[in-house]
Motif scaffolding. Structure first.
Motif, mmCIF file in Angstrom:
data_model
loop_
_atom_site.group_PDB
_atom_site.id
_atom_site.type_symbol
_atom_site.label_atom_id
_atom_site.label_comp_id
_atom_site.label_asym_id
_atom_site.label_seq_id
_atom_site.Cartn_x
_atom_site.Cartn_y
_atom_site.Cartn_z
ATOM 1 N N VAL A 70 -32.808 17.919 -45.782
ATOM 2 C CA VAL A 70 -33.119 16.468 -46.715
ATOM 3 C C VAL A 70 -32.939 16.835 -48.243
ATOM 4 N N ALA A 71 -33.279 17.671 -48.712
ATOM 5 C CA ALA A 71 -33.057 17.607 -50.557
ATOM 6 C C ALA A 71 -31.667 17.590 -50.758
ATOM 7 N N ARG A 72 -30.770 18.310 -50.145
ATOM 8 C CA ARG A 72 -29.305 18.314 -50.325
ATOM 9 C C ARG A 72 -28.855 16.972 -49.998
ATOM 10 N N LEU A 73 -29.218 16.165 -49.045
ATOM 11 C CA LEU A 73 -28.550 14.990 -48.837
ATOM 12 C C LEU A 73 -29.014 13.859 -49.521
ATOM 13 N N ALA A 74 -30.265 14.027 -49.877
ATOM 14 C CA ALA A 74 -31.025 12.739 -50.474
ATOM 15 C C ALA A 74 -30.697 12.663 -52.002
ATOM 16 N N TYR A 75 -30.505 14.096 -52.577
ATOM 17 C CA TYR A 75 -30.374 14.408 -54.066
ATOM 18 C C TYR A 75 -29.357 15.099 -54.380
ATOM 19 N N ALA A 76 -28.516 15.906 -53.528
ATOM 20 C CA ALA A 76 -27.572 16.956 -53.825
ATOM 21 C C ALA A 76 -28.128 18.061 -54.438
ATOM 22 N N GLU A 77 -29.425 18.350 -54.440
ATOM 23 C CA GLU A 77 -30.083 19.507 -54.979
ATOM 24 C C GLU A 77 -29.763 20.806 -54.405
ATOM 25 N N PRO A 78 -29.480 21.980 -55.093
ATOM 26 C CA PRO A 78 -28.917 23.236 -54.715
ATOM 27 C C PRO A 78 -29.981 23.949 -53.906
ATOM 28 N N TYR A 79 -30.597 23.468 -52.654
ATOM 29 C CA TYR A 79 -31.585 24.199 -51.825
ATOM 30 C C TYR A 79 -31.005 25.210 -50.861
ATOM 31 N N ARG A 80 -31.901 26.148 -50.746
ATOM 32 C CA ARG A 80 -31.405 27.202 -49.619
ATOM 33 C C ARG A 80 -32.592 27.533 -48.901
ATOM 34 N N ALA A 81 -32.649 27.837 -47.679
ATOM 35 C CA ALA A 81 -33.693 28.057 -46.879
ATOM 36 C C ALA A 81 -33.823 29.620 -46.579
ATOM 37 N N VAL A 82 -34.677 30.517 -46.856
ATOM 38 C CA VAL A 82 -34.773 31.750 -46.573
ATOM 39 C C VAL A 82 -36.472 31.999 -46.125
ATOM 40 N N PRO A 83 -36.651 33.108 -45.599
ATOM 41 C CA PRO A 83 -37.995 33.647 -45.198
ATOM 42 C C PRO A 83 -38.806 33.706 -46.506
#
Length: 256
Positions: A105-118
């Protein structure tokens, strides 16, 4: 016209460690239409770990995605408006969260450099107390890799930072600026009251900085931070993004 709120939440139990970095490391990352915002002539980056609580997107709670951790690396920029207003903001190098849907959602809405990790954390139960103790945010950057962390122990009494306190510079940037793939920039407003902060003991960042943030940050983040504190946080509102065009006007982006 004020943009509609995109996200409301609480940001709590913040660990905020900052380092001075050579400006040339950051300049290629500065979003178009902004310039570096310097603290007494020094460019700073901050590693920030915190808890998202009671998160709502467009006013709706998302089951299983209301409370979660985030750790990010950010730096500071400013945008000077034609009427003389100065908008002081942050730009993110990397943002870690534990759930893929949040990152998407963050990448789509803002193009923010988010990454999902444990991720996992050690934080005070419930609201922040006057003695929050040691706060730890940890993440595993890849399958089989060792856990990494950012941590600090709050000491003394909380205070509201004064006007010449580095903690005030770090906490009171109320805009976000994100470079877009086409070379443009998205701007969004973040609203929250001033935060109380604690001095800390034993601040630490244990991470493969080159892999996580890039080789340019290794030297700066290898030493002790220039400032380190814990903040209590507050409710926050993050408004919908708007695009900054070449003539410094604002346009609403086509993505959500």
């Amino acid at each position: 016209m004020t943009p509609r709120a995109f996200l409301t939440a609480e940001w709590r139990h913040l660990v905020m460690l900052s380092w001075e970095v050579a400006p040339e490391v950051l300049r290629p990352r500065v979003p178009a239409g902004t310039t570096l915002d310097l603290w007494h002539g020094r460019a700073l980056v901050s590693v920030v770990g915190f808890r998202f609580l009671r998160t709502r997107v467009l006013g709706l709670p998302i089951p299983g995605h209301r409370d979660f951790d985030e750790v990010n690396l950010r730096f500071y920029v400013r945008r000077e408006m034609p009427d003389g207003e100065v908008r002081r903001g942050v730009t993110f190098v990397r943002e870690l969260v534990p759930r893929a849907a949040i990152a998407l959602v963050a990448r789509l809405a803002y193009a923010e450099p988010y990454r999902a990790v444990p991720m996992r954390s050690t934080v005070p139960a419930g609201e922040m107390t006057d003695d929050p103790g040691r706060i730890v945010y940890a993440w595993r950057p890849a399958r089989g890799a060792p856990w990494e962390r950012v941590a600090a122990t709050a000491v003394g009494a909380p205070r509201v930072p004064g006007p010449d306190d580095e903690a005030r510079f770090v906490t009171e940037h109320y805009w976000g600026y994100t470079p877009q793939r086409d070379g443009g920039t998205v701007e969004y407003r973040v609203e929250h009251p001033a935060w109380r902060v604690w001095d800390v003991a034993a601040p630490e960042l244990v991470a493969d900085v080159a892999r996580l943030y890039g080789a340019g940050f290794v030297s700066a983040l290898a030493g002790p931070p220039s400032s380190a504190f814990v903040a209590d946080g507050s409710p926050v509102t993050v408004y919908r993004p708007r695009r900054v065009d070449a003539r410094a006007r604002l346009q609403t982006p086509r993505h959500p």
